[in-house]
Design a protein around this motif. Structure first.
Motif, mmCIF file in Angstrom:
data_model
loop_
_atom_site.group_PDB
_atom_site.id
_atom_site.type_symbol
_atom_site.label_atom_id
_atom_site.label_comp_id
_atom_site.label_asym_id
_atom_site.label_seq_id
_atom_site.Cartn_x
_atom_site.Cartn_y
_atom_site.Cartn_z
ATOM 1 N N GLY A 129 4.356 9.012 -15.770
ATOM 2 C CA GLY A 129 5.126 7.776 -15.870
ATOM 3 C C GLY A 129 6.556 7.854 -15.378
ATOM 4 N N PHE A 130 6.872 8.820 -14.494
ATOM 5 C CA PHE A 130 8.236 8.935 -13.976
ATOM 6 C C PHE A 130 8.367 8.402 -12.551
ATOM 7 N N ILE A 131 7.250 8.191 -11.875
ATOM 8 C CA ILE A 131 7.250 7.700 -10.495
ATOM 9 C C ILE A 131 6.209 6.591 -10.397
ATOM 10 N N PRO A 132 6.498 5.511 -9.637
ATOM 11 C CA PRO A 132 5.478 4.463 -9.473
ATOM 12 C C PRO A 132 4.259 4.993 -8.735
ATOM 13 N N ARG A 133 3.161 4.260 -8.843
ATOM 14 C CA ARG A 133 1.929 4.678 -8.162
ATOM 15 C C ARG A 133 2.159 4.791 -6.657
ATOM 16 N N LEU A 134 1.697 5.895 -6.069
ATOM 17 C CA LEU A 134 1.780 6.110 -4.630
ATOM 18 C C LEU A 134 0.384 6.395 -4.104
ATOM 19 N N ASN A 143 7.030 -2.029 -4.465
ATOM 20 C CA ASN A 143 6.510 -1.097 -3.458
ATOM 21 C C ASN A 143 5.510 -0.089 -4.013
ATOM 22 N N ALA A 144 5.152 -0.237 -5.274
ATOM 23 C CA ALA A 144 4.169 0.678 -5.871
ATOM 24 C C ALA A 144 2.794 0.447 -5.247
ATOM 25 N N GLU A 145 2.018 1.496 -5.211
ATOM 26 C CA GLU A 145 0.643 1.414 -4.716
ATOM 27 C C GLU A 145 -0.158 0.445 -5.573
ATOM 28 N N SER A 146 -1.035 -0.301 -4.945
ATOM 29 C CA SER A 146 -1.883 -1.241 -5.676
ATOM 30 C C SER A 146 -2.740 -0.501 -6.701
#
Length: 643
Positions: free
Chosen positions: A341-346, A619-622
């Motif tokens: 939970g520290f980086i958005p989905r990529l 900009n997070a991955e879907s």
């Protein structure tokens, strides 16, 4: 749609000794040890290319005499013994999180035991900052390793001296461009190549030692002490370059999950450490004999003229392998940070069908490549680059010592008379190295610190914003029992299964409310699905899904994954047999909510952080791709949230 687990799963999710997907129990120790030499020791193995030279010919030059040469060799040896052998190989590697290592794995392990403590937030922030510093390190390592290797051309073939930077850039572009193909095929060659490299540098070192055998006396610690007594200030400044000999020590711990403790310990103690020390002592012996003449490149001048060009090729191959390991490590750390939970989905691509740990993250790859090439073009040579190198490494090592202190007292419950002297030793050594590297800030040390603070701001902003968003969604959520009673009988029921992905396992998902409002129907079976990421690296299939029957065809489901695992929702659903008929993807629709942030009257973050979080969210991955949902079965509905 993910949320971090409040507490780690206490039961052993895997059999003792199993390291998840790696499954090496049936392989021989020596095979794993050779493989570990190829993957784990590339960074520390390429340090002889520049570490000894920089100590005498860097930004803080040392007098080139026997006393200083012996003092530097002694410092390097005892640094390796204290930092690498004692701290990492002997002690920290015991702190495995279900077989996995690294700053984030240690942070997850430690934070699970300190949640009730007032200082637990400080520990978490330290661990996150260590992760941020790792990215600075992962930019500098490929630049300094490849540039250090290619600089040998100026010694072996002086005519190519002007082409060093262009050749280094070409090699780096090639290295990053092949990442999408994965390392499964190339990986088989890594071990043997590094085996040849370490053997060669050891033999070259021994040949030089035989000519000047008195250099062997440098292994005595009194030479390091004498160095500080003779030249206190130069010795302190020298620490900033001596630490280059132990860069990569944290990789031993981070890569533990791939090989386990025994192969890494065997490789280090019986092969890598002796090879490195033979080479460093050989370089010292060469400097004793030839003085300033050998200072141009003591590593390459160990070799006879006819062997220097082959040595450049071998060293370049080793530098590429070292860089490959760091790049793969950046992918692995990013995946862990996403799951925690520290980086958005990529977007994460899997490059091997058989090895789950081999992944490729395009955004990270191209950002790293851009920064590495910028570093090479800006700093031009290893002398300038090494000024930027040490501070990220020593900062991460100092933080690891802080986390180790918590582990000794809270995890292992060591007696104070054993733990305190060890921690004092580690803090003195790491503190001295870190402080010495602070003097390099004007010469380039600012770069990893700048990168570290930027990434730290992004990691903490995402974690904070996500928490605020989840809290606001919980506050606005309608109780599920009230919804079922009012809507289940009044709405038209249609055949099939609807899976509503929700970040919070309480209340009614926004997507469900919107779907009922606009389409005015409910499916026969409604699944309210939350994916949770545990503090443990792996969760077994038996503990994967938990289902609660809410009545009227509604089910609450929580699917758990470890932070080293990929969230494959359709695969998990196929294993669920406790909520009616089996799941068939052609009869199942997935409903997702895409949040839009609105300005709030009670802002939870500063305005710049709110804007940064909103940009990261956009900009997070879907979720569709991240959870591997079938593209033709997904319906996305918008919702608005105030933070």
């Amino acid at each position: 749609m993910t949320s971090s687990e409040e507490t780690p799963l206490e039961p052993a999710d895997r059999p003792a000794g199993d390291h998840g997907h790696h499954g090496h129990g049936d392989q021989k120790l020596w095979k794993l040890s050779i493989a570990a030499i190829g993957v784990v020791f590339g960074d520390i193995g390429t340090s002889p290319l520049y570490a000894f030279k920089e100590t005498f010919d860097g930004h803080h030059k040392l007098t080139l005499d026997t006393a200083h040469i012996m003092g530097v060799i002694s410092l390097m040896f005892w640094s390796m013994m204290v930092v690498v052998t004692l701290k990492y190989v002997t002690i920290i590697m015991r702190a495995d999180n279900k077989g996995e290592g690294g700053s984030l794995a240690l942070l997850a392990l430690v934070s699970g035991k300190t949640k009730s403590q007032r200082w637990s937030r400080g520990i978490i922030l330290l661990g996150v900052f260590a992760t941020a510093l790792f990215y600075g390190d992962s930019m500098i390592t490929p630049a300094v390793s490849v540039l250090g290797a290619v600089e040998g051309l100026a010694v072996a073939a002086p005519g190519f001296g002007g082409l060093i930077v262009p050749i280094a850039v070409v090699i780096l572009v090639f290295l990053f461009s092949i990442q999408r193909n994965g390392t499964s095929r190339v990986g088989a060659f890594f071990g043997p190549i590094m085996l040849v490299y370490f053997s060669v540098i050891a033999v070259l070192g021994v040949i030089s030692i035989v000519k000047t055998p008195q250099v062997l006396a440098a292994l005595s610690p009194h030479h390091a002490i004498e160095f500080f007594l003779i030249s206190p200030l130069p010795a302190f400044f020298a620490l900033g370059s001596v630490v280059l000999a132990v860069t990569g020590a944290e990789a031993l711990y981070a890569d533990m999950g791939h090989f386990g403790r025994p192969p890494i310990r065997v490789s280090w103690l019986w092969f890598v450490l002796p090879a490195l020390m033979c080479n460093y002592m050989g370089q010292g012996a060469l400097l004793m004999r030839d003085g300033v003449l050998a200072l141009e490149s003591p590593f390459y001048l160990l070799a006879p003229d006819s062997f220097r060009l082959p040595l450049v090729l071998i060293a370049t191959a080793a530098a590429i392998i070292a860089s490959q390991a760091v790049i793969s490590g950046a992918f692995s750390v990013t995946q862990q940070a996403i799951q925690l939970g520290f980086i958005p989905r990529l977007r994460i691509d899997h490059t091997s069908a058989s090895t789950a740990g081999q992944i490729y993250i395009p955004l990270v790859n191209w950002l790293l490549m851009g920064m590495v090439i910028l570093l090479v073009l800006t700093f031009q040579n290893t002398s300038n680059l090494t000024s930027a190198y040490g501070i990220a490494v020593t900062g991460a090592m100092l933080i690891d010592t802080c986390l180790l202190g918590v582990a000794l007292f809270k995890l292992w419950h060591w007696k104070k008379r054993y733990a305190i002297p060890l921690l004092v030793l580690f803090f003195i050594v790491d503190g001295a190295y870190f402080t010495a590297n602070l003097t390099k800030i004007p010469d380039g040390g600012w770069f990893p610190l700048m990168v570290g603070f930027i990434i730290f701001a992004m990691l903490t902003t995402w974690a904070k914003g996500r928490k605020l968003m989840l809290d606001r969604m919980r506050e606005a959520a309608m109780p599920i029992k009230v919804f079922i009673q009012s809507a289940a009988n009044s709405a038209t029921r249609v055949p099939g299964t609807a899976v509503f992905m929700t970040s919070t396992p309480e209340g009614v998902p926004h997507a469900l409310l919107h779907n009922l409002k606009h389409n005015k129907v409910l499916h026969e079976r409604v699944i309210l699905l939350t994916v949770k990421i545990s503090d443990a690296p792996f969760v077994s299939d038996d503990n994967r899904a938990k289902v609660e029957d809410l009545g009227q065809g509604f089910h609450r489901m929580v699917i758990r994954y470890g932070f080293m695992q990929d969230a494959d929702v359709p695969a998990a659903l196929k294993r669920v047999h406790s909520c009616g008929a089996e799941f068939k993807m052609m009869d199942t629709s997935f409903f997702l909510a895409r949040q839009t942030l609105l300005p709030a009257e009670r802002p939870g973050m500063m305005l710049w952080r709110e804007k940064l979080f909103a940009w990261m969210l956009r900009n997070a991955e879907s979720a569709m791709e991240f959870f591997r949902l079938p593209t033709n079965r997904v319906v996305e509905l918008g919702s608005q949230v105030e933070i």
